[in-house]
Design a protein around this motif. Sequence first.
Motif, PDB file in Angstrom:
ATOM      1  N   ILE A  81      41.338  40.726  32.605  1.00 33.77           N
ATOM      2  CA  ILE A  81      41.760  39.345  32.369  1.00 33.77           C
ATOM      3  C   ILE A  81      43.231  39.196  32.738  1.00 33.77           C
ATOM      4  O   ILE A  81      44.085  39.942  32.260  1.00 33.77           O
ATOM      5  CB  ILE A  81      41.551  38.946  30.892  1.00 33.77           C
ATOM      6  CG1 ILE A  81      40.076  39.067  30.514  1.00 33.77           C
ATOM      7  CG2 ILE A  81      42.055  37.520  30.649  1.00 33.77           C
ATOM      8  CD1 ILE A  81      39.829  38.934  29.026  1.00 33.77           C
ATOM      9  N   GLY A  82      43.503  38.212  33.591  1.00 37.68           N
ATOM     10  CA  GLY A  82      44.878  37.895  33.958  1.00 37.68           C
ATOM     11  C   GLY A  82      45.158  36.423  33.730  1.00 37.68           C
ATOM     12  O   GLY A  82      44.604  35.810  32.806  1.00 37.68           O
ATOM     13  N   SER A  83      45.966  35.833  34.598  1.00 37.67           N
ATOM     14  CA  SER A  83      46.374  34.442  34.404  1.00 37.67           C
ATOM     15  C   SER A  83      45.235  33.454  34.632  1.00 37.67           C
ATOM     16  O   SER A  83      45.410  32.250  34.440  1.00 37.67           O
ATOM     17  CB  SER A  83      47.531  34.098  35.344  1.00 37.67           C
ATOM     18  OG  SER A  83      47.142  34.260  36.691  1.00 37.67           O
ATOM     19  N   GLU A  84      44.065  33.959  35.036  1.00 37.17           N
ATOM     20  CA  GLU A  84      42.911  33.072  35.218  1.00 37.17           C
ATOM     21  C   GLU A  84      42.146  32.834  33.931  1.00 37.17           C
ATOM     22  O   GLU A  84      41.248  31.991  33.904  1.00 37.17           O
ATOM     23  CB  GLU A  84      41.952  33.670  36.261  1.00 37.17           C
ATOM     24  CG  GLU A  84      40.967  34.703  35.739  1.00 37.17           C
ATOM     25  CD  GLU A  84      41.598  36.031  35.330  1.00 37.17           C
ATOM     26  OE1 GLU A  84      40.915  36.825  34.669  1.00 37.17           O
ATOM     27  OE2 GLU A  84      42.770  36.270  35.673  1.00 37.17           O
ATOM     28  N   VAL A 104      46.481  46.159  26.849  1.00 32.62           N
ATOM     29  CA  VAL A 104      47.382  45.636  27.881  1.00 32.62           C
ATOM     30  C   VAL A 104      47.458  46.649  29.018  1.00 32.62           C
ATOM     31  O   VAL A 104      47.971  47.753  28.843  1.00 32.62           O
ATOM     32  CB  VAL A 104      48.786  45.349  27.317  1.00 32.62           C
ATOM     33  CG1 VAL A 104      49.699  44.823  28.431  1.00 32.62           C
ATOM     34  CG2 VAL A 104      48.716  44.339  26.177  1.00 32.62           C
ATOM     35  N   GLN A 105      46.937  46.271  30.173  1.00 29.80           N
ATOM     36  CA  GLN A 105      46.927  47.143  31.346  1.00 29.80           C
ATOM     37  C   GLN A 105      48.226  47.032  32.130  1.00 29.80           C
ATOM     38  O   GLN A 105      48.729  48.012  32.680  1.00 29.80           O
ATOM     39  CB  GLN A 105      45.742  46.774  32.234  1.00 29.80           C
ATOM     40  CG  GLN A 105      45.657  47.509  33.551  1.00 29.80           C
ATOM     41  CD  GLN A 105      44.491  47.021  34.373  1.00 29.80           C
ATOM     42  OE1 GLN A 105      43.390  46.825  33.873  1.00 29.80           O
ATOM     43  NE2 GLN A 105      44.712  46.793  35.663  1.00 29.80           N
ATOM     44  N   ARG A 106      48.751  45.816  32.214  1.00 28.29           N
ATOM     45  CA  ARG A 106      50.014  45.571  32.920  1.00 28.29           C
ATOM     46  C   ARG A 106      50.916  44.751  32.013  1.00 28.29           C
ATOM     47  O   ARG A 106      50.518  43.702  31.515  1.00 28.29           O
ATOM     48  CB  ARG A 106      49.763  44.827  34.227  1.00 28.29           C
ATOM     49  CG  ARG A 106      51.024  44.492  35.026  1.00 28.29           C
ATOM     50  CD  ARG A 106      50.644  43.816  36.338  1.00 28.29           C
ATOM     51  NE  ARG A 106      51.780  43.610  37.196  1.00 28.29           N
ATOM     52  CZ  ARG A 106      52.456  42.454  37.305  1.00 28.29           C
ATOM     53  NH1 ARG A 106      52.091  41.416  36.567  1.00 28.29           N
ATOM     54  NH2 ARG A 106      53.463  42.335  38.143  1.00 28.29           N
ATOM     55  N   ALA A 107      52.115  45.236  31.783  1.00 25.82           N
ATOM     56  CA  ALA A 107      53.054  44.528  30.923  1.00 25.82           C
ATOM     57  C   ALA A 107      53.429  43.185  31.540  1.00 25.82           C
ATOM     58  O   ALA A 107      53.453  43.020  32.763  1.00 25.82           O
ATOM     59  CB  ALA A 107      54.305  45.382  30.715  1.00 25.82           C
ATOM     60  N   GLY A 108      53.714  42.227  30.679  1.00 26.34           N
ATOM     61  CA  GLY A 108      54.113  40.915  31.173  1.00 26.34           C
ATOM     62  C   GLY A 108      54.075  39.874  30.071  1.00 26.34           C
ATOM     63  O   GLY A 108      53.974  40.194  28.885  1.00 26.34           O
ATOM     64  N   LEU A 109      54.137  38.622  30.479  1.00 22.70           N
ATOM     65  CA  LEU A 109      54.171  37.509  29.536  1.00 22.70           C
ATOM     66  C   LEU A 109      52.771  36.938  29.309  1.00 22.70           C
ATOM     67  O   LEU A 109      51.883  37.056  30.150  1.00 22.70           O
ATOM     68  CB  LEU A 109      55.080  36.402  30.054  1.00 22.70           C
ATOM     69  CG  LEU A 109      56.537  36.761  30.313  1.00 22.70           C
ATOM     70  CD1 LEU A 109      57.299  35.526  30.796  1.00 22.70           C
ATOM     71  CD2 LEU A 109      57.190  37.348  29.076  1.00 22.70           C
ATOM     72  N   ALA A 110      52.614  36.307  28.163  1.00 23.61           N
ATOM     73  CA  ALA A 110      51.365  35.625  27.835  1.00 23.61           C
ATOM     74  C   ALA A 110      51.661  34.545  26.808  1.00 23.61           C
ATOM     75  O   ALA A 110      52.699  34.584  26.128  1.00 23.61           O
ATOM     76  CB  ALA A 110      50.333  36.602  27.278  1.00 23.61           C
ATOM     77  N   TRP A 162      38.133  47.553  41.971  1.00 24.44           N
ATOM     78  CA  TRP A 162      39.104  47.544  40.879  1.00 24.44           C
ATOM     79  C   TRP A 162      40.504  47.214  41.398  1.00 24.44           C
ATOM     80  O   TRP A 162      41.224  46.413  40.791  1.00 24.44           O
ATOM     81  CB  TRP A 162      39.095  48.904  40.189  1.00 24.44           C
ATOM     82  CG  TRP A 162      39.907  48.943  38.928  1.00 24.44           C
ATOM     83  CD1 TRP A 162      39.494  48.620  37.664  1.00 24.44           C
ATOM     84  CD2 TRP A 162      41.288  49.310  38.818  1.00 24.44           C
ATOM     85  NE1 TRP A 162      40.540  48.761  36.772  1.00 24.44           N
ATOM     86  CE2 TRP A 162      41.640  49.180  37.451  1.00 24.44           C
ATOM     87  CE3 TRP A 162      42.248  49.724  39.727  1.00 24.44           C
ATOM     88  CZ2 TRP A 162      42.924  49.455  36.985  1.00 24.44           C
ATOM     89  CZ3 TRP A 162      43.529  49.994  39.269  1.00 24.44           C
ATOM     90  CH2 TRP A 162      43.856  49.863  37.912  1.00 24.44           C
ATOM     91  N   LEU A 163      40.894  47.791  42.516  1.00 22.10           N
ATOM     92  CA  LEU A 163      42.214  47.516  43.091  1.00 22.10           C
ATOM     93  C   LEU A 163      42.342  46.047  43.481  1.00 22.10           C
ATOM     94  O   LEU A 163      43.380  45.413  43.238  1.00 22.10           O
ATOM     95  CB  LEU A 163      42.446  48.404  44.316  1.00 22.10           C
ATOM     96  CG  LEU A 163      42.632  49.896  44.049  1.00 22.10           C
ATOM     97  CD1 LEU A 163      42.654  50.671  45.368  1.00 22.10           C
ATOM     98  CD2 LEU A 163      43.908  50.160  43.260  1.00 22.10           C
ATOM     99  N   LEU A 164      41.284  45.484  44.059  1.00 26.19           N
ATOM    100  CA  LEU A 164      41.324  44.081  44.474  1.00 26.19           C
ATOM    101  C   LEU A 164      41.417  43.142  43.269  1.00 26.19           C
ATOM    102  O   LEU A 164      42.146  42.140  43.304  1.00 26.19           O
ATOM    103  CB  LEU A 164      40.081  43.757  45.307  1.00 26.19           C
ATOM    104  CG  LEU A 164      40.045  44.396  46.700  1.00 26.19           C
ATOM    105  CD1 LEU A 164      38.650  44.299  47.299  1.00 26.19           C
ATOM    106  CD2 LEU A 164      41.067  43.742  47.616  1.00 26.19           C
ATOM    107  N   LEU A 165      40.685  43.457  42.212  1.00 29.98           N
ATOM    108  CA  LEU A 165      40.763  42.634  41.002  1.00 29.98           C
ATOM    109  C   LEU A 165      42.171  42.675  40.416  1.00 29.98           C
ATOM    110  O   LEU A 165      42.680  41.661  39.917  1.00 29.98           O
ATOM    111  CB  LEU A 165      39.743  43.125  39.970  1.00 29.98           C
ATOM    112  CG  LEU A 165      38.265  42.858  40.287  1.00 29.98           C
ATOM    113  CD1 LEU A 165      37.365  43.515  39.243  1.00 29.98           C
ATOM    114  CD2 LEU A 165      37.987  41.359  40.373  1.00 29.98           C
ATOM    115  N   CYS A 166      42.812  43.841  40.477  1.00 25.09           N
ATOM    116  CA  CYS A 166      44.201  43.946  40.001  1.00 25.09           C
ATOM    117  C   CYS A 166      45.133  43.092  40.857  1.00 25.09           C
ATOM    118  O   CYS A 166      45.980  42.362  40.336  1.00 25.09           O
ATOM    119  CB  CYS A 166      44.669  45.401  40.028  1.00 25.09           C
ATOM    120  SG  CYS A 166      43.981  46.446  38.738  1.00 25.09           S
TER     121      CYS A 166
END
Length: 263
Positions: A81-84, A104-110, A162-166
Amino acid sequence: MSLPVAATPAASQPRANLLLVQMPEEDQARWSGQLETVELLKGRVLFEAGAPATHVYFPITAIVSLIHTTHSGDSAQVAMIGSEGAAGLAAAMGGESPACRALVQRAGLAFRMRVSLVREELMRPGGSTQLLLRYLQSLISQIAHTAVCNRHHSLERQLCRWLLLCLDRQHGHNELSVTQESISNLLGVRREGVTESAQRLQAAGLIRYSRGHIAVLDRPGLEARACECYALLKQDFQRLLPQGPDGVNAATSATFAPVAVQA
C-alpha cells in the motif's frame, strides 16, 4: 508493538493520497480537520493481526506491507500500500481486528485518522464510502493475484512484479533501498533464490544492485519479464479508481503541515 509517531493536524486539504484527493470537496474539507500528518519509520509495525487497530493510515510517501504469518512462524507479504490507498480501512468497516500485520516497508509521510472517526464518516451519505469500497475491492484483487502468483509463477517473475509495484509507489524514483534478505522475507522464499534471480536481471541489464540498494535501469524490460499479474493489477486498479496515482504524485510535501523528525 505500536508505532510512536510525531503528529500534527493536517493544515490543508489532502493532496498527496489518491483516495483522499478523489473525495468530494465537502468531504475533503471535513476530513482535513481530523487527519494528522505523521512520519512513519521503516520497520515499524502500525498494527498487528488479531489486535484492535486504532488508526487508518493514508500513505503519502511511505509504503506499507500487509504481512500474513502462519502458526509456524512463516510469513509473506500479501499486499503493498502506497499513496494510492489506505492501511487499516477494514477495521473501520466493522472488521475491528485486522487479519494481517501492517509493516512500514519504506519510511515516509502519511496521514492517519482514528478508526472511530473514519467509521463515523462512513455512516454519512455521499460518495466517499463508495470510493473506499472500490479501493477495498482493488486491495482484495491484489491479495488474490499475489496468492496465485506466489503459487504458480517463477521467483524471477515474482521479483519483477514486486519491484514494479514498489516503483509505482515511489513517486517516479527508480532506486530502491532494500536488502535481498528483506525481499526474501516479504516474498516468503529463500534468500538464495532472490540472489540468483537478481543476478539474472542484472546480467540482462534490467537492474543494478549492491548491498541494500537496487536501481532499475530498464523498466520496460522489467515489465516484459514480469508475469501477467502486474499488468492485470494495474488494469483492475485503473478500472476501479480511474484517476491513477501519477496525477496525485505531482503534489509536493510543502502543502502539508510540518512533521517533527523522529530519532
